[in-house]
Design an enzyme around this catalytic site. Structure first.
Site, PDB file in Angstrom:
ATOM      1  N   THR A 105       0.846  -1.202   0.000  1.00 22.94           N
ATOM      2  CA  THR A 105       0.000   0.000   0.000  1.00 22.94           C
ATOM      3  C   THR A 105       0.878   1.246   0.000  1.00 22.94           C
ATOM      4  OG1 THR A 105      -1.793  -1.144   1.121  1.00 22.94           O
ATOM      5  CG2 THR A 105      -1.778   1.255   1.310  1.00 22.94           C
ATOM      6  N   ASN A 144      -5.624  -9.403  -7.857  1.00 28.53           N
ATOM      7  CA  ASN A 144      -5.802 -10.070  -6.562  1.00 28.53           C
ATOM      8  C   ASN A 144      -7.105 -10.843  -6.450  1.00 28.53           C
ATOM      9  OD1 ASN A 144      -6.393  -7.133  -6.656  1.00 28.53           O
ATOM     10  ND2 ASN A 144      -7.466  -7.566  -4.743  1.00 28.53           N
ATOM     11  N   GLN A 157       0.655  -9.645  -6.085  1.00 29.48           N
ATOM     12  CA  GLN A 157       0.094 -11.003  -6.163  1.00 29.48           C
ATOM     13  C   GLN A 157       0.879 -11.894  -7.125  1.00 29.48           C
ATOM     14  OE1 GLN A 157      -2.082 -12.186  -4.149  1.00 29.48           O
ATOM     15  NE2 GLN A 157      -3.158 -10.398  -3.345  1.00 29.48           N
ATOM     16  N   SER A 189       4.803  -6.919  -1.598  1.00 31.74           N
ATOM     17  CA  SER A 189       4.323  -7.048  -0.223  1.00 31.74           C
ATOM     18  C   SER A 189       4.848  -8.353   0.347  1.00 31.74           C
ATOM     19  CB  SER A 189       2.799  -7.053  -0.225  1.00 31.74           C
ATOM     20  OG  SER A 189       2.324  -7.294   1.070  1.00 31.74           O
ATOM     21  N   HIS A 230       3.700 -10.111   3.077  1.00 35.02           N
ATOM     22  CA  HIS A 230       2.781 -11.103   3.667  1.00 35.02           C
ATOM     23  C   HIS A 230       2.045 -11.942   2.637  1.00 35.02           C
ATOM     24  CE1 HIS A 230      -1.235  -8.831   3.630  1.00 35.02           C
ATOM     25  NE2 HIS A 230      -0.392  -7.919   3.217  1.00 35.02           N
ATOM     26  N   THR A 236      13.481   4.507  10.997  1.00 34.94           N
ATOM     27  CA  THR A 236      14.314   3.353  11.346  1.00 34.94           C
ATOM     28  C   THR A 236      13.687   2.085  10.789  1.00 34.94           C
ATOM     29  OG1 THR A 236      15.027   4.467  13.347  1.00 34.94           O
ATOM     30  CG2 THR A 236      15.320   2.070  13.294  1.00 34.94           C
ATOM     31  N   CYS A 287      -9.294  -8.110   1.561  1.00 46.20           N
ATOM     32  CA  CYS A 287      -8.193  -7.574   2.364  1.00 46.20           C
ATOM     33  C   CYS A 287      -8.441  -6.117   2.674  1.00 46.20           C
ATOM     34  CB  CYS A 287      -6.847  -7.783   1.671  1.00 46.20           C
ATOM     35  SG  CYS A 287      -6.920  -7.883  -0.100  1.00 46.20           S
TER      36      CYS A 287
HETATM   37  N1  PMP Z   1      -1.862  -4.624  -4.199  1.00 47.89           N
HETATM   38  C1  PMP Z   1      -2.497  -5.785  -4.331  1.00 47.89           C
HETATM   39  C2  PMP Z   1      -2.746  -6.321  -5.709  1.00 47.89           C
HETATM   40  C3  PMP Z   1      -2.902  -6.486  -3.206  1.00 47.89           C
HETATM   41  O1  PMP Z   1      -3.546  -7.652  -3.348  1.00 47.89           O
HETATM   42  C4  PMP Z   1      -2.646  -5.947  -1.918  1.00 47.89           C
HETATM   43  C5  PMP Z   1      -3.060  -6.663  -0.661  1.00 47.89           C
HETATM   44  N2  PMP Z   1      -4.403  -6.963  -0.591  1.00 47.89           N
HETATM   45  C6  PMP Z   1      -1.978  -4.725  -1.831  1.00 47.89           C
HETATM   46  C7  PMP Z   1      -1.595  -4.096  -2.990  1.00 47.89           C
HETATM   47  C8  PMP Z   1      -1.669  -4.092  -0.505  1.00 47.89           C
HETATM   48  O2  PMP Z   1      -0.603  -4.755   0.128  1.00 47.89           O
HETATM   49  P1  PMP Z   1      -0.267  -4.528   1.657  1.00 47.89           P
HETATM   50  O3  PMP Z   1      -1.206  -5.356   2.435  1.00 47.89           O
HETATM   51  O4  PMP Z   1       1.178  -4.982   1.795  1.00 47.89           O
HETATM   52  O5  PMP Z   1      -0.366  -3.082   1.949  1.00 47.89           O
END
Ligand code: PMP
Length: 392
Positions: free
Chosen positions: A73, A143, A171, A191, A193, A229, A316
């Site tokens: 994000t 996504n 993704q 990203s 996670h 940091t 998400c």
């Molecule tokens: N871009 C896409 C295509 C995503 O699927 C996501 C997460 N849902 C994000 C951006 C945002 O990533 P983050 O959770 O690391 O902010």
């Protein structure tokens, strides 16, 4: 309600890889600030730089091009600030759409076709003058649908007209090979996670020679590109996950086979279901399926009660469920868009998980007569039985 949980929402967030966890735990006691010159500081710096190399290798970039952020994000918001014109499609993630909208830039829509891909060719009709500093942003994989986007085509178009290119590879990373140099984009978001690393860390990969103003100003971290940091433990976990995700690319065919088995199984049980983007190139782990007439929101809740986690649209974003802007941008009818759920899996998804998903689907569906809808005499009524899906 089943106590046994089965997780099919890897696109929202993948389970933390044990190796990433171990690497993070081992790092948490390191006291040093990576900007300090003493031994402790240099140790923390080494940890960050090792992770930077691991992330760079995943996408074929030079480590100096990788700037750590708090996630994709932030990377997207950063990448999309400071332009006069932004070309973007309605299928982009909200973290691309929202900063583009508030940036004050002129926005040019890249239409999406019903097959779920951005139509770069449609831009040929666009008057390319008075654009100022302009960027094309195009996600690598969607996504919600998993559909791969024509980023190479976007790069050729951009080069032809002197525009910059950003891609949100959140993704796609670890699911398709990425070569940052070959691809030719200027900016690429990642990203942690989604790769099995910790949440709250990501990166913006900035092509050598490209300068963009920092989004977060302050200290001189990340070569003065991103102040603050560094979150050393999270970065270390991201690095570990990135290395492992690179190995996963070797077994991506197995993942696709599992996804296809799920697809077959769900359709066998509910033949009226429609797979979104079935004939488009897709990442191997994602299935978007609509059960016409059923609300995706209700399906998510019912499957959850059966012990299975899936999502509706872009879950998400805040637990908010409604009609998917992605599916609407593809031109799907609103009631179809409202009934689409996303099943996303990962390298540790097992046959057992798939069986549980199909059992939950069957439980949600309920018994169905083979003669449904037909009018028959009493002796034509056959006993009801459930078909067990094959091949899973
Ligand atoms: N871009 C896409 C295509 C995503 O699927 C996501 C997460 N849902 C994000 C951006 C945002 O990533 P983050 O959770 O690391 O902010």
């Amino acid at each position: 309600m089943s106590a046994q949980r089965t997780y099919f929402d890897w696109n929202a967030s993948a389970p933390l890889r044990p190796e990433a966890r171990e690497a993070m735990v081992a790092t948490m006691d390191a006291a040093g600030n990576p900007s300090s010159v003493h031994t402790e500081g240099r140790h923390a710096r080494d940890l960050v730089e090792t992770a930077r190399e691991q992330v760079a290798v995943l996408v074929g970039a030079n480590p100096a091009e990788v700037v750590f952020t708090s996630g994709a994000t932030e990377a997207n918001a950063w990448a999309l600030g400071g332009w006069d014109t932004i070309f973007l499609s309605g299928i982009e993630h909200e973290s691309v759409r929202a900063p583009a909208k508030i940036s004050g830039a002129r926005l040019v829509d890249i239409p999406a076709g019903p097959e779920g891909r951005a139509r770069i060719d449609a831009l040929a009709r666009f008057e390319m003058d008075a654009l100022g500093r302009a960027v094309v942003t195009l996600q690598m994989a969607n996504n919600e649908t998993g559909i791969l986007q024509p980023v190479t085509e976007a790069v050729s178009f951009a080069r032809q007209h002197g525009l910059s290119v950003h891609t949100d590879a959140t993704q796609a990373a670890g699911r398709v090979p990425i070569d940052f140099v070959d691809l030719g984009v200027d900016l690429l978001s990642l990203s942690s996670h989604k790769l099995g690393g910790p949440k709250g860390v990501g990166a913006l990969v900035i092509r050598d020679g490209v300068t963009i103003a920092p989004l977060i100003a302050g200290g001189g971290q990340e070569r003065r590109r991103r102040a603050g940091t560094e979150n050393v433990a999270a970065i270390v976990g991201f690095g570990a996950a990135a290395s492992l995700a690179l190995n996963d690319l070797e077994t991506v065919g197995d993942l696709a086979a599992r996804r296809d088995a799920i697809e077959r199984g769900l359709i066998e049980l509910v033949p009226e279901c429609v797979v979104i983007g079935q004939s488009s190139p897709r990442i191997a782990n994602t299935l978007c399926i609509a059960w016409p007439g059923k609300s995706a929101e209700t399906m998510v809740i019912k499957l959850d009660l059966e012990g299975v986690a899936v999502s509706a649209g872009s879950a998400c974003s805040s637990g908010k469920v409604g009609s998917s802007h992605v599916l609407e941008a593809m031109g799907l009818a609103a009631d179809m868009a409202k009934s689409a759920i996303r099943v996303s899996l990962g390298p540790t998804t097992s046959d057992r998980d798939i069986q549980r998903l199909l059992a939950a689907w069957l439980a949600v569906r309920g018994p169905r007569s083979m003669e449904r809808g037909s009018i028959g005499t009493q002796d034509q009524v056959r006993p009801r039985f459930e078909r067990i899906p094959e091949g899973v």
